[in-house]
Scaffold this motif. Structure first.
Motif, mmCIF file in Angstrom:
data_model
loop_
_atom_site.group_PDB
_atom_site.id
_atom_site.type_symbol
_atom_site.label_atom_id
_atom_site.label_comp_id
_atom_site.label_asym_id
_atom_site.label_seq_id
_atom_site.Cartn_x
_atom_site.Cartn_y
_atom_site.Cartn_z
ATOM 1 N N ARG A 1 -19.950 4.097 39.943
ATOM 2 C CA ARG A 1 -20.825 3.078 40.529
ATOM 3 C C ARG A 1 -20.135 1.718 40.412
ATOM 4 O O ARG A 1 -20.379 0.951 39.467
ATOM 5 C CB ARG A 1 -22.197 3.043 39.848
ATOM 6 N N PRO A 2 -19.241 1.407 41.351
ATOM 7 C CA PRO A 2 -18.521 0.133 41.282
ATOM 8 C C PRO A 2 -19.450 -1.056 41.481
ATOM 9 O O PRO A 2 -20.457 -0.965 42.199
ATOM 10 C CB PRO A 2 -17.507 0.237 42.419
ATOM 11 N N ARG A 3 -19.097 -2.170 40.865
ATOM 12 C CA ARG A 3 -19.846 -3.413 41.051
ATOM 13 C C ARG A 3 -19.244 -4.175 42.211
ATOM 14 O O ARG A 3 -18.046 -4.461 42.232
ATOM 15 C CB ARG A 3 -19.838 -4.265 39.783
ATOM 16 N N VAL A 4 -20.075 -4.500 43.181
ATOM 17 C CA VAL A 4 -19.626 -5.166 44.399
ATOM 18 C C VAL A 4 -20.512 -6.369 44.680
ATOM 19 O O VAL A 4 -21.610 -6.495 44.141
ATOM 20 C CB VAL A 4 -19.670 -4.192 45.606
ATOM 21 N N HIS A 5 -20.012 -7.258 45.553
ATOM 22 C CA HIS A 5 -20.841 -8.376 45.993
ATOM 23 C C HIS A 5 -21.865 -7.897 47.021
ATOM 24 O O HIS A 5 -21.594 -6.994 47.832
ATOM 25 C CB HIS A 5 -19.983 -9.481 46.610
ATOM 26 N N ARG A 6 -23.018 -8.500 46.975
ATOM 27 C CA ARG A 6 -24.045 -8.201 47.975
ATOM 28 C C ARG A 6 -23.541 -8.559 49.362
ATOM 29 O O ARG A 6 -22.805 -9.530 49.549
ATOM 30 C CB ARG A 6 -25.307 -9.009 47.632
ATOM 31 N N ARG A 7 -23.923 -7.766 50.340
ATOM 32 C CA ARG A 7 -23.556 -8.059 51.721
ATOM 33 C C ARG A 7 -24.334 -9.283 52.211
ATOM 34 O O ARG A 7 -25.524 -9.443 51.908
ATOM 35 C CB ARG A 7 -23.845 -6.853 52.620
ATOM 36 N N ALA A 8 -23.656 -10.137 52.960
ATOM 37 C CA ALA A 8 -24.298 -11.353 53.460
ATOM 38 C C ALA A 8 -25.350 -11.004 54.502
ATOM 39 O O ALA A 8 -25.105 -10.217 55.419
ATOM 40 C CB ALA A 8 -23.256 -12.278 54.073
ATOM 41 N N ARG A 9 -26.539 -11.599 54.365
ATOM 42 C CA ARG A 9 -27.592 -11.440 55.366
ATOM 43 C C ARG A 9 -27.428 -12.542 56.416
ATOM 44 O O ARG A 9 -27.405 -13.728 56.078
ATOM 45 C CB ARG A 9 -28.965 -11.515 54.708
ATOM 46 N N VAL A 10 -27.322 -12.146 57.664
ATOM 47 C CA VAL A 10 -27.012 -13.076 58.750
ATOM 48 C C VAL A 10 -28.103 -13.011 59.814
ATOM 49 O O VAL A 10 -28.348 -11.945 60.399
ATOM 50 C CB VAL A 10 -25.645 -12.752 59.382
ATOM 51 N N GLY A 11 -28.749 -14.139 60.055
ATOM 52 C CA GLY A 11 -29.726 -14.239 61.130
ATOM 53 C C GLY A 11 -29.072 -14.764 62.401
ATOM 54 O O GLY A 11 -28.290 -15.711 62.353
ATOM 55 N N ILE A 12 -29.393 -14.147 63.531
ATOM 56 C CA ILE A 12 -28.768 -14.503 64.811
ATOM 57 C C ILE A 12 -29.846 -14.910 65.803
ATOM 58 O O ILE A 12 -30.811 -14.162 66.035
ATOM 59 C CB ILE A 12 -27.948 -13.316 65.352
ATOM 60 N N ILE A 13 -29.689 -16.100 66.383
ATOM 61 C CA ILE A 13 -30.644 -16.634 67.354
ATOM 62 C C ILE A 13 -29.880 -17.063 68.600
ATOM 63 O O ILE A 13 -28.921 -17.837 68.513
ATOM 64 C CB ILE A 13 -31.398 -17.857 66.790
#
Length: 400
Positions: free
Chosen positions: A170-182
């Motif tokens: 279970r590697p420790r990774v950075h959270r994926r960026a949440r991107v809002g698109i308008i």
């Protein structure tokens, strides 16, 4: 009324530095190994074992003493991978051994099974002139305690193999960026709709969604915001509340209905720049608040595409703990190129031929998204360069 303002146009290189300097790595989480593909490693990984963990055979053959290669050898046992040997190898002895199996004590080489003959049952003779050791020695790849992967690595299949071999289930990774698109614009309708006179289908929303997904982020599409301050403000507020980064396309130039930069300000976003000296892509806005990031990209799809690849994608990776670097080959032009003496750097789509030379594709301007479908990359012609002669070297930013 949204505030009107104008900042000085800056070179792309300055805009790039500003954008990356504002990225703060997102928090971390652990994930299952089989879900870690393309995630960004958040910590160094140390091996907990030597690799290989024992001396092992590099191929199928016979393990013996090198001093005995020229004589008939008695075969003591067959050693398969996963089963330790039961006998030591003494003078005149050998063991048949499979690839990956542990080398028996006393043996210092393995000769290939292809160079073996059996004079009589239970014996074997080496028929080659000479042989390599054909042994993978304990710890020759890594030693226990060695750092085998560094924080910031984007995990590919090869990295996952290393994680598996060192017990990082279970590697420790950075959270994926949440991107809002308008997408913004009264002229836009969704791709499923038939445009009325004066309308076009929105391509920037789906395009940006796909680009964000390809950049390992988590995009959410908020639809089309009409060219009113109220509509843009409503969409932006929702997207800011639910995402780390918000990308708006359109509404960032100097027209009567270009409200995006002002609405960004009204929502607590500090504008750091709003014009870049490049063509296409000049009306590009970037701003930040204490915890959010906001890009206002041009409405024309080629400009939007290029600005995402050049600015937004490296920024997203920086947020996720990764320094995005791509190979940009320097190749000769196959033909003379005259972009004119533009006051801004000109970004042009090109193909790379089988001869390794670069050719411009047919390109009608920043609305001509079809041109990118036939391109392998983008070249940048510096402002005021004038004509580039055939054979001139250009740096190609890959698209594929």
């Amino acid at each position: 009324m949204a505030r009107k303002f104008e900042k000085p146009m800056i070179p792309f290189e300055q805009a790039f530095k500003i954008v990356l300097s504002r990225a703060r790595p997102l928090d971390t989480e652990t994930v299952a190994l089989h879900e870690s593909l393309h995630r960004i490693l958040a910590e160094d990984v140390q091996s907990d074992v030597d690799m290989p963990p024992f001396n092992k055979s590099a191929m199928d053959g016979y393990a013996c003493r090198r001093a005995d290669l020229q004589q008939e050898l008695t075969v003591l046992e067959t050693i398969q991978a996963g089963t330790p040997p039961s006998c030591a190898i003494g003078p005149g002895k050998c063991a048949k051994i499979m690839t990956g199996a542990m080398l028996p004590e006393g043996a210092d080489c393995v000769f290939m099974i292809e160079y073996a003959e059996t004079p009589r049952e239970g014996t074997v003779r080496f028929t080659g002139g000479k042989t390599a050791d054909n042994i993978c020695f304990r710890g020759e790849d890594t030693r226990a305690g060695d750092i085998v992967l560094r924080a910031g690595a984007r995990l590919g299949p090869q990295h996952i193999a290393v994680l598996a071999g060192t017990g990082y289930a279970r590697p420790r990774v950075h959270r994926r960026a949440r991107v809002g698109i308008i997408a913004t614009g009264d002229e836009l309708v969704e791709p499923s709709e038939r445009p009325a006179p004066g309308q076009i289908r929105s391509s920037n929303g789906p395009q940006l969604f796909a680009q964000a997904l390809r950049a390992d982020a988590l995009p959410t599409y908020y639809g089309i915001a009409r060219d009113t301050e109220e509509a843009i403000d409503t969409s932006l507020k929702r997207a800011l509340a639910e995402n780390d980064v918000v990308i708006l396309s359109g509404g960032v130039s100097k027209g009567d209905f270009d409200f995006v930069p002002g609405i960004m300000q009204q929502n607590g976003i500090e504008i750091l720049f709003d014009a870049i000296a490049m063509k296409p892509g000049k009306p590009t806005t970037f701003g930040v608040s204490a915890t959010k990031y906001c890009f206002g990209l041009p409405g024309n799809p080629v400009a939007t595409f290029i600005q995402f690849e050049a600015l937004v994608k490296p920024f997203l990776y920086k947020l996720m703990g990764h320094d995005f670097l791509e190979m940009q080959p320097v190749l000769p032009l196959a033909t003379r190129l005259d972009p004119g003496r533009a006051e801004r750097a000109t970004w042009l789509p090109v193909r790379i031929g089988a001869d390794g030379r670069v050719r411009p594709v047919e390109y009608h301007g920043s609305a001509h998204i079809h041109a990118l479908c036939g391109a392998d990359g983008i070249i940048v012609v510096p402002a005021g360069s004038g004509v580039l002669e055939e054979g001139s070297l250009v740096r190609v930013r890959p698209l594929r």
